[in-house]
Design an enzyme around this catalytic site. Sequence first.
Site, mmCIF file in Angstrom:
data_model
loop_
_atom_site.group_PDB
_atom_site.id
_atom_site.type_symbol
_atom_site.label_atom_id
_atom_site.label_comp_id
_atom_site.label_asym_id
_atom_site.label_seq_id
_atom_site.Cartn_x
_atom_site.Cartn_y
_atom_site.Cartn_z
ATOM 1 N N LYS A 126 0.692 -1.361 0.034
ATOM 2 C CA LYS A 126 -0.124 0.052 0.036
ATOM 3 C C LYS A 126 1.092 1.221 0.015
ATOM 4 O O LYS A 126 1.936 1.063 0.558
ATOM 5 C CB LYS A 126 -0.799 -0.049 1.184
ATOM 6 C CG LYS A 126 -1.956 -0.987 1.368
ATOM 7 C CD LYS A 126 -3.239 -0.638 1.125
ATOM 8 C CE LYS A 126 -4.227 -1.768 1.624
ATOM 9 N NZ LYS A 126 -4.293 -1.750 3.001
ATOM 10 N N HIS A 129 1.282 6.921 2.441
ATOM 11 C CA HIS A 129 0.876 8.275 1.916
ATOM 12 C C HIS A 129 1.054 9.217 2.838
ATOM 13 O O HIS A 129 1.361 9.150 4.027
ATOM 14 C CB HIS A 129 -0.612 7.668 1.611
ATOM 15 C CG HIS A 129 -1.561 7.178 2.680
ATOM 16 N ND1 HIS A 129 -1.821 8.036 3.638
ATOM 17 C CD2 HIS A 129 -1.868 6.119 2.643
ATOM 18 C CE1 HIS A 129 -2.582 7.344 4.492
ATOM 19 N NE2 HIS A 129 -2.650 5.870 4.049
ATOM 20 N N HIS A 132 0.262 8.681 6.790
ATOM 21 C CA HIS A 132 1.280 7.883 7.724
ATOM 22 C C HIS A 132 2.284 9.021 8.317
ATOM 23 O O HIS A 132 3.018 8.584 9.057
ATOM 24 C CB HIS A 132 1.915 6.944 6.907
ATOM 25 C CG HIS A 132 1.273 5.701 6.440
ATOM 26 N ND1 HIS A 132 0.971 5.432 5.243
ATOM 27 C CD2 HIS A 132 0.307 4.708 7.133
ATOM 28 C CE1 HIS A 132 0.105 4.292 5.373
ATOM 29 N NE2 HIS A 132 -0.221 3.991 6.411
HETATM 30 N N1 ARG Z 1 -0.621 -0.781 10.071
HETATM 31 C C1 ARG Z 1 -1.817 -0.062 10.619
HETATM 32 C C2 ARG Z 1 -2.350 1.056 9.999
HETATM 33 O O1 ARG Z 1 -1.788 1.485 8.876
HETATM 34 C C3 ARG Z 1 -1.281 0.710 11.994
HETATM 35 C C4 ARG Z 1 -0.698 -0.475 12.986
HETATM 36 C C5 ARG Z 1 -0.775 0.071 14.392
HETATM 37 N N2 ARG Z 1 -0.324 -0.684 15.544
HETATM 38 C C6 ARG Z 1 -0.752 -1.812 16.086
HETATM 39 N N3 ARG Z 1 0.117 -2.372 17.125
HETATM 40 N N4 ARG Z 1 -1.845 -2.095 15.928
HETATM 41 O O2 ARG Z 1 -3.504 1.290 10.069
#
Ligand code: ARG
Length: 565
Positions: A126, A129, A132
Amino acid sequence: MTDLKEIIAKELESKEIGLTFDEIYKLIEIPPQDDMGDFSFPCFSLAKLMRKNPALIAKDLASEIKLDEFAGVKSINAYVNFFVDRNYLAKNVIGEILDKKESYGRSDEGKGKKVVIEFSSVNIAKPFHIGHIRSTVIGDALRNIHEFLSYDVLATNYIGDYGTQFGTMIAAYRLWGDKEAINKDPINELLKLYVRYNNESNENPSMKEDARAAFKALEDGEEDAVSLWEWFKEISLKEFEKVYGMLDIKFDNYDGESFHSKYMQGVLDELREKDLLVESDGALIVDLKKYDLTPAILVKSNGSSAYITRDVATAIYRKKTYDFDKNLYVVATQQNLHFKQLRKILELMGYDFYKDCLHIPFGMVSLKDQTMSTRKGQVVFLEDVLTKAIDKTKEIMEERSSLIENIDETAKIVGIGAVKFNELYNNRIKDYVFDWDELLNFDGETGPYVQYTYARAKSVLRKAGYKEESDLDFTRINSDVEFTLIKSLEAFKDVIIKSREKYEPSLITRQVSEIAKNFNKFYNQSQIMVDDKDLKKQRLALTYASAQVIKIGLNLLGIKTVEKM
Ligand code: ARG
């Protein structure tokens, strides 16, 4: 320098006013206006104890107090107001900065404490973007702040490299994948596949089934699915590294969702043993109704694992592996519920460390007139934003002057710095709109403004051939602008501590802006290069101290400085 509040609190304690040192210390305020002094102590809470009018108490106390560090103590209504001795402050603050240099404001409050900070956590296949950017930049600043205060930090990027969306990717690739095109432009091509599959599967439910089946195959370790997934991961990470390189942000590890997925079965067994797992419509859930939370789904009805299951496994793994004092998740507010569920499950499992697992949420970033949803394919890539920031900065710098030697390198530092500064300027919980004009304004409360101020101070020092002198006194720099600047340098130390306590880098951003503003006022109103040698030396020392503190502040925010701009 000794804490001035401490000096006041000790003195008041000795007057036996019926409050402890700590109680007094907490009551001391910074008055809202300069003519009300630098500190004030409200006497309202003493009125009952002493059975006396609080204004009268203030008056009597003010007349009894004599302290070397203060030029005056006055009562104003029910407050005792303290006016710092300007020479005392100048000598101590500038003296301390000259002495400690880049360590001014450091402390060892975190010695021996381990803190895991999880941030950025982008998703494989992905786009990286603009959404983030917040987690990435806020997380990095929190890491710097903790390290500055001697915490032992582990910076981890919990990459999203697992879950049903990889089923979608695999199924889409099998239908329409073009290996060559993907290798050329990985993220865009993968994104296209993902978007197309999502669109078409809305009309065709069997495609949704195929995607789920593909993820199941991945979880079961089926070779073809695994090797596709590994390839997606490899090419995505390569792209992400580019962006992290531009941002100059590093991680201690990238242990993401798939890394921890091997511990999921253990978690499920444990939950079952502890009688916490219930079946519901074919899924396995933990019922959290009692705690006003929606049920957490740990295993979906089709048998595939869930996001929260990996998070439970991850938290336990981190505790066992790092024995953290704090485990911080720098993740958007949209996941508030998720982290509440996670903490509750850990608590129900009997893990007391759930209290140390903290979600550090932040608001949304939006672009003027654009929404950002990966699903619809409308994305603004962070890499493009950073490149544009650098280009625009270069343009502005070329317009302003052509004297900079290495304009490309300078534009890079200032441009990226502008994006970071903008990110960190507002209280993190607030939503904000990304606006180019605001971000790159050299005169506003922006990164370029602060960086420009730093470069200006350094240029003054260079031109003056500034050399450090050991036994300066600072009796001559006591005008209002000088005093205000020195006070803001003094306050900086406290701001670092508070920004750590509140997990709020914006406190530092604001203070650095304040210092820059105060420095510019000083620069414009007090001539630095005067004939009077003594005065010149003192003003140069203040210039040096200001530059030093601005640099420390920017570095804590992950922003570099340039010597000329
Ligand atoms: N990868 C996830 C996102 O982009 C965020 C991860 C957050 N951290 C976690 N330990 N769940 O939404």
